[in-house]
Design an enzyme around this catalytic site. Structure first.
Site, PDB file in Angstrom:
ATOM      1  N   HIS A 193      -7.859   3.278   3.880  1.00  0.00           N
ATOM      2  CA  HIS A 193      -7.903   4.007   5.166  1.00  0.00           C
ATOM      3  C   HIS A 193      -9.333   4.115   5.712  1.00  0.00           C
ATOM      4  CE1 HIS A 193      -3.825   5.380   4.412  1.00  0.00           C
ATOM      5  NE2 HIS A 193      -3.831   6.062   5.536  1.00  0.00           N
TER       6      HIS A 193
ATOM      7  N   CYS B 219      -4.433  -1.076  -2.062  1.00  0.00           N
ATOM      8  CA  CYS B 219      -4.460   0.377  -2.169  1.00  0.00           C
ATOM      9  C   CYS B 219      -5.432   0.726  -3.289  1.00  0.00           C
ATOM     10  CB  CYS B 219      -3.058   0.883  -2.496  1.00  0.00           C
ATOM     11  SG  CYS B 219      -2.962   2.650  -2.816  1.00  0.00           S
TER      12      CYS B 219
ATOM     13  N   GLU C   2      -4.679   9.626   9.484  1.00  0.00           N
ATOM     14  CA  GLU C   2      -3.243   9.604   9.810  1.00  0.00           C
ATOM     15  C   GLU C   2      -2.942  10.462  11.030  1.00  0.00           C
ATOM     16  OE1 GLU C   2      -0.452   9.018   6.846  1.00  0.00           O
ATOM     17  OE2 GLU C   2      -1.749   7.276   6.614  1.00  0.00           O
TER      18      GLU C   2
ATOM     19  N   CYS D 167     -11.074   3.108  -0.391  1.00  0.00           N
ATOM     20  CA  CYS D 167      -9.706   3.436   0.007  1.00  0.00           C
ATOM     21  C   CYS D 167      -9.443   2.674   1.292  1.00  0.00           C
ATOM     22  CB  CYS D 167      -9.602   4.948   0.223  1.00  0.00           C
ATOM     23  SG  CYS D 167      -8.138   5.465   1.125  1.00  0.00           S
TER      24      CYS D 167
ATOM     25  N   ASP E 119       0.870  -1.176   0.000  1.00  0.00           N
ATOM     26  CA  ASP E 119       0.000   0.000   0.000  1.00  0.00           C
ATOM     27  C   ASP E 119       0.904   1.222   0.000  1.00  0.00           C
ATOM     28  OD1 ASP E 119      -2.254   1.703   0.287  1.00  0.00           O
ATOM     29  OD2 ASP E 119      -1.993   1.733   2.450  1.00  0.00           O
ATOM     30  N   SER E 120       0.315   2.370  -0.292  1.00  0.00           N
ATOM     31  CA  SER E 120       1.078   3.608  -0.222  1.00  0.00           C
ATOM     32  C   SER E 120       1.528   3.889   1.214  1.00  0.00           C
ATOM     33  CB  SER E 120       0.200   4.757  -0.709  1.00  0.00           C
ATOM     34  OG  SER E 120      -1.003   4.781   0.023  1.00  0.00           O
TER      35      SER E 120
HETATM   36  N1  DGL Z   1      -3.856   3.799   0.268  1.00  0.00           N
HETATM   37  C1  DGL Z   1      -4.523   4.849  -0.465  1.00  0.00           C
HETATM   38  C2  DGL Z   1      -5.789   4.254  -1.095  1.00  0.00           C
HETATM   39  O1  DGL Z   1      -6.283   3.215  -0.685  1.00  0.00           O
HETATM   40  C3  DGL Z   1      -4.854   6.024   0.430  1.00  0.00           C
HETATM   41  C4  DGL Z   1      -3.667   6.827   0.841  1.00  0.00           C
HETATM   42  C5  DGL Z   1      -3.006   7.547  -0.294  1.00  0.00           C
HETATM   43  O2  DGL Z   1      -3.551   8.517  -0.845  1.00  0.00           O
HETATM   44  O3  DGL Z   1      -1.913   7.121  -0.658  1.00  0.00           O
HETATM   45  O4  DGL Z   1      -6.292   4.839  -2.025  1.00  0.00           O
END
Ligand code: DGL
Length: 271
Positions: free
Chosen positions: A188, A74, A152, A186, A11-12
């Site tokens: 998060h 992600c 976050e 997403c 993931d990011s």
């Molecule tokens: N992990 C990203 C997503 O699921 C969210 C965080 C980001 O913008 O990198 O889209």
């Protein structure tokens, strides 16, 4: 690579751990290697070229760990980076397809809402996937760029005025569209599930992309005869691209319990 190799998840940042939590539940004997690109998060407001470049590096790192299945946990990467599985010759899933399938099965009135990062919503990835499943379904999209920074920074309480105000502002158009199903597009967003549920109101089904993806990955593993023959408890190795202090606290938020484990820092730009 063999059946006892690990599942690679990336993931990011740390949001993808919401998918890892579900993977551990569905596939308790599987080993997992997780990479969170904490040094370059967020991806969701970047260009397609940059997201693709980052995703390729993330996958190259995971491939160096001899993984047997690849999961982009992600929404942003899954939406804009293309079919990473064919590019790397490995069974692959992102979050879009499994989640679109689950939402199209869940809706009763045929009206599905999607929330995600700006890159995800601009790509219309979920909308296209749902319309390909059933062109009669109506899809309503909304990007929610403030949700990731809220999570976050620990703003997750359903009663917090800031969290609630932001949620109401983003979700109002979707309520007005009469959706009965909402995709949390997403990784998060499951952390904000309570406030999203409060604002959307009873009767709206929330679909968690991490959970649906973990379920789909389990199928991928069995269909490809890749289940780990060792029936021991699986272990998860954690890698990040920025500081490791405080990792267990934040990771615990996404995983739902604390982890007492080492986390490794890598230089992702070398991959
Ligand atoms: N992990 C990203 C997503 O699921 C969210 C965080 C980001 O913008 O990198 O889209």
């Amino acid at each position: 690579m063999s059946e006892s190799s690990a599942i690679g998840v990336f993931d990011s940042g740390l949001g993808g751990l919401t998918a890892v939590k579900e993977l551990m539940r569905f596939l308790p004997h599987e080993n997992i290697v997780y990479f969170g690109d904490t040094g370059r998060v967020p991806y969701g407001n970047r260009s397609r070229e940059t997201i693709k470049k980052y995703a390729m590096q993330d996958v190259r790192f995971l491939k160096s760990k001899d993984i047997k299945v690849l999961i982009a946990a992600c929404g942003t990467v899954s939406s804009v980076a293309g079919d990473l599985g064919s590019e790397f010759g490995i069974p692959y899933t992102g979050v879009v397809k499994p989640t679109a399938l689950a939402a199209s099965e869940a809706t009763n009135n045929g009206r599905i809402g999607i929330i995600g990062t700006t890159a995800t919503i601009n790509s219309s990835s979920y909308k296209t996937a749902i319309e390909n499943i059933d062109s009669r379904l109506q899809v309503f999209q909304q990007d929610c760029p403030l949700f990731v920074p809220l999570v976050e920074n620990g703003f997750i309480d359903r009663h917090d005025i800031v969290v609630r105000t932001v949620a109401e502002r983003y979700l109002k158009p979707l309520i007005e569209s009469g959706v009965d199903t909402l995709i949390l597009g997403c990784t998060h967003y499951p952390i904000l599930r309570d406030v999203i549920a409060d604002v959307m109101g009873q009767g709206v089904i929330l679909i968690d992309s991490g959970k649906e993806t973990a379920r789909y990955a389990a199928r991928l593993i069995y269909e490809n005869n890749l289940a780990n023959p060792q029936r021991l408890n699986g272990v998860c190795e954690y890698y990040v691209s920025d500081k490791v202090d405080g990792f267990s606290k934040i990771a615990g938020l996404f995983l739902g319990n604390c982890i007492n484990q080492d986390v490794h820092r890598i230089k992702i730009e070398h991959y």
